[in-house]
Each structure stands twice: as C-alpha cells, then as structure tokens.
Design a protein around this motif. Structure first.
Motif, mmCIF file in Angstrom:
data_model
loop_
_atom_site.group_PDB
_atom_site.id
_atom_site.type_symbol
_atom_site.label_atom_id
_atom_site.label_comp_id
_atom_site.label_asym_id
_atom_site.label_seq_id
_atom_site.Cartn_x
_atom_site.Cartn_y
_atom_site.Cartn_z
ATOM 1 N N PRO A 43 0.797 -0.887 0.001
ATOM 2 C CA PRO A 43 0.218 -0.352 -0.037
ATOM 3 C C PRO A 43 0.499 1.393 -0.072
ATOM 4 C CG PRO A 43 -0.033 -1.225 1.534
ATOM 5 C CD PRO A 43 0.596 -1.521 1.115
ATOM 6 N N VAL A 44 2.089 1.267 0.834
ATOM 7 C CA VAL A 44 3.075 2.516 0.618
ATOM 8 C C VAL A 44 3.412 2.898 -0.620
ATOM 9 C CG1 VAL A 44 4.559 3.160 1.507
ATOM 10 C CG2 VAL A 44 3.579 2.135 3.229
ATOM 11 N N LEU A 45 4.246 1.695 -1.376
ATOM 12 C CA LEU A 45 4.964 1.916 -2.435
ATOM 13 C C LEU A 45 3.731 2.000 -4.127
ATOM 14 C CD1 LEU A 45 7.136 -1.262 -2.990
ATOM 15 C CD2 LEU A 45 7.853 1.427 -2.854
ATOM 16 N N TYR A 46 2.725 1.587 -3.774
ATOM 17 C CA TYR A 46 1.453 2.118 -4.423
ATOM 18 C C TYR A 46 0.575 3.447 -4.259
ATOM 19 C CZ TYR A 46 -2.537 1.234 -7.573
ATOM 20 O OH TYR A 46 -2.929 0.852 -8.719
ATOM 21 N N GLY A 47 0.744 3.478 -2.889
ATOM 22 C CA GLY A 47 0.010 5.062 -2.596
ATOM 23 C C GLY A 47 0.813 6.200 -3.319
#
Length: 199
Positions: A43-47
């Motif tokens: 979720p962090v990389l995608y965000g």
C-alpha cells in the motif's frame, strides 16, 4: 506487456481527440523497467505512485496502439526514492515524472522522415510570445525558420496550432530519415566505413 487501465483510457481519448484534432497531454510516473506484480500489493509503494508505475516503453506502445503514432516527450525529470525500506523493495528500478504530448492524426509515420519542410512560429500564442515548445526536442523560437520532419509539420499544420505558424514545403520530395530525431541511417557511409570485408 501487461494491460492496464491506461490502455482503455488511451483508446477512449484517441477516439475523442480524433474529432477535435487537438493535442492531449499525458502526465504520469513511469519506471525504467517492468515491475513485479507483487509490488502492487504494497500500500505504501502504490500510494506513492511507484509500484503502479508503467514501464515507459510499454506506455509508448500502448499509445501507438491507441492511434497516437508519434508520442512526444514534453517534460521529464527523475524521482528520488529516499526511504531505505522502499529502496530495498524496489531494487534498481528508477522512476520519472514525465508528460507526453499525444496527437492523433491520419498520416503520421512511425519514424521522423525528411521532406525538406520548415515552419516559422509567429509568436502569437498567449504567454508563449518568444518561443513555442512542441516537445523537449522542438523548442521553436519566434520568427526563426525551423526545419522539421514530416510528422512535426503535420502536428502543427493539422491541429489548432496551425494559425500560429507559417509553413514551408510539402510532401512531394523525400530526403530519407530526418537526422537527429532518434533514428539514423543504419548503413556505413564513406565517412564511417570500416576496412573489413563484406562478411
């Protein structure tokens, strides 16, 4: 090359734009390689718009499939990944924030061809009186006769940019590939020929 939502968006935009003869700007984050699908679950990389970044050359192929035969890079800058944990997950992948100018026109060729054409910018676009930037390789100063390839000539002549330019030449004579546009003559000439035999 994996199919993404961008493919549907490009196709829809191409149909709409064809009726307008109007350029479209595509701004996004691009990667220098295809990224593992597993990274999308982070979720962090995608965000951060990293793990969902499209490989830049896949984007160009998708654009061409949607009818934008000659995508032009308008701006591009590298993005830094400063968090060590993110760097570890992403490995050696590099990322760029870039804007492409996409123009859908009948007759655009796959490469930049030389027909001896040129344009002169009138300086009449508001806030761009001194020069006009079609893409990062075509910054056209006002009043200067500027040699262009056939595709660039069409992009200016057959779109809303036309009233702001004077046009010189036509498509009656072809002089080969347009030098300096990313493709060069693949054969050796007298200046580059080696002394080796034909085999």
């Amino acid at each position: 090359m994996r199919t993404t939502g961008k493919q549907c968006g490009l196709a829809a935009t191409g149909v709409y734009q064809l009726s307008l003869r109007s350029p479209w700007l595509a701004a996004d984050v691009y990667a220098d390689r295809r990224l593992p699908e597993a990274l999308k679950a982070d979720p962090v990389l995608y965000g951060e718009c990293l793990s969902g970044a499209l490989y830049w050359n896949d984007f160009l192929q998708l654009a061409k499939q949607a009818g934008f035969a000659d995508p032009r890079l308008l701006t591009g800058r590298p993005l830094s990944v400063d968090d060590p944990a993110q760097q570890e997950k992403l490995g050696n992948a590099r990322f760029f924030s870039a804007t492409y100018r996409l123009i859908k026109l009948d007759g655009l060729e796959s490469h930049c061809e030389d027909y001896g054409q040129a344009v002169r910018y009138k300086g009449s676009i508001p806030h761009h009186e001194h020069s006009f930037t079609l893409d990062r390789h075509h910054v056209i100063e006002s009043g200067r006769v500027f040699p262009v390839c056939g595709n660039t000539w069409r992009m200016l002549h057959e779109t809303r940019f036309a009233p702001h330019f004077e046009f010189f030449g036509d498509f009656s004579s072809h002089f080969g590939i347009f030098a300096g546009c990313g493709t060069d003559l693949p054969f050796e000439t007298a200046d580059t020929q080696s002394t080796s035999g034909c085999c």
